[in-house]
Scaffold this active site. Structure first.
Site, mmCIF file in Angstrom:
data_model
loop_
_atom_site.group_PDB
_atom_site.id
_atom_site.type_symbol
_atom_site.label_atom_id
_atom_site.label_comp_id
_atom_site.label_asym_id
_atom_site.label_seq_id
_atom_site.Cartn_x
_atom_site.Cartn_y
_atom_site.Cartn_z
ATOM 1 N N SER A 1 0.861 -1.184 0.000
ATOM 2 C CA SER A 1 0.000 0.000 0.000
ATOM 3 C C SER A 1 0.892 1.226 0.000
ATOM 4 O O SER A 1 2.063 1.144 0.401
ATOM 5 C CB SER A 1 -0.874 -0.006 1.261
ATOM 6 N N TYR B 1 -2.106 -0.382 10.375
ATOM 7 C CA TYR B 1 -2.115 -0.742 8.954
ATOM 8 C C TYR B 1 -0.821 -0.277 8.288
ATOM 9 O O TYR B 1 -0.184 -1.024 7.541
ATOM 10 C CB TYR B 1 -3.327 -0.111 8.279
#
Length: 256
Positions: A140, A153
């Site tokens: 990501s 995250y």
């Protein structure tokens, strides 16, 4: 893309990116092994995948026995794993670090890091023995940047990029390539969850703000992510390994 009859194993296959990847590889004539935690979800989503050869598998990627089983079942059916899309991931609960819980930490790190590690641990020996293969890890832009409220995250995706670099070095002499993709927001259910977590009750406002942070002023589509996965898995990318690819509408250009 030279993927006809290749065996492609995809985790998190019932999610937006996972099912888009399945459809993209199916168009290239690949054989598919699709893995997800929910058997019902993967069976439902797979109805839209036009593939001649498809295997549907339920597994918890944080449990080593489940990972061994999805790898062994794929090998039993086809005798090879040519491409591994290491894609399963969750975003977890949105909160500042001093408000986060150990339970949320364990959940996010469990799926995004342990799950990815176990996939690498059990797929790499198969590809090393074959002396070929391509792995794409779904990271990501959170693996390259910080994001208030999404520290767990972010940490998990930084860790995944570290695993990606190390795996590529360990696999290079065997002809196995390992790369990662680093998307910004993708127009999937995960982004709906992030929007809701970030601004409960004001999800449309959250979406507007998130999209405005992207120079192209929009989220990517799952299909755009899948196209990059297909490219990195193909012989068109035969000398690409150990890299991570931003696919973020120019967002990365705004940082150092």
């Amino acid at each position: 893309m030279s993927l006809k009859e290749k065996v492609v194993l995809i985790t998190g296959a019932a999610g937006g990116i996972g099912i888009a990847a399945a459809k993209a590889f199916a168009k290239e004539g690949a054989k598919l092994a699709l893995v997800d935690l929910s058997k019902d979800a993967i069976q439902q989503k797979a109805k839209d995948v036009e593939a001649e050869d498809i295997l549907l598998l339920s597994a918890d990627v944080t449990k080593e026995d489940d990972v061994k089983t999805y790898v062994e079942t794929t090998l039993t059916k086809w005798g090879a794993i040519d491409v591994f899309i290491n894609n399963a991931g969750i975003n977890g609960k949105f909160a500042n670090l001093d408000e986060q819980t150990v339970d949320n930490f364990q959940a996010v790190i469990g799926v995004n890091v342990l799950g990815a590690f176990l996939g690498l641990k059990h797929v790499l020996p198969v590809m090393k023995k074959q002396k070929n293969g391509a792995i794409v890890n779904t990271a990501s832009n959170g693996g390259l940047l910080g994001a208030p409220g999404m520290g767990l995250y972010v940490a998990s995706k930084h860790a995944l990029i570290g695993l990606n670099k190390t795996a590529s070095l360990e696999a290079a002499e065997y002809g196995v390539r390992v790369n990662a993709i680093a998307p910004s927001g993708v127009d999937t259910q995960m982004m709906r969850s992030i929007e809701s977590n970030a601004m409960p009750g004001s999800e449309e406002e959250a979406r507007t703000k998130f999209e405005a942070s992207v120079p192209m002023n929009r989220y990517s589509t799952p299909e755009e992510i899948a196209d990059l996965m297909v490219f990195l898995s193909s012989e068109k990318a035969s000398f690409i390994s150990g890299s991570y690819y931003r696919i973020d509408g120019g967002q990365g250009a705004t940082s150092v």
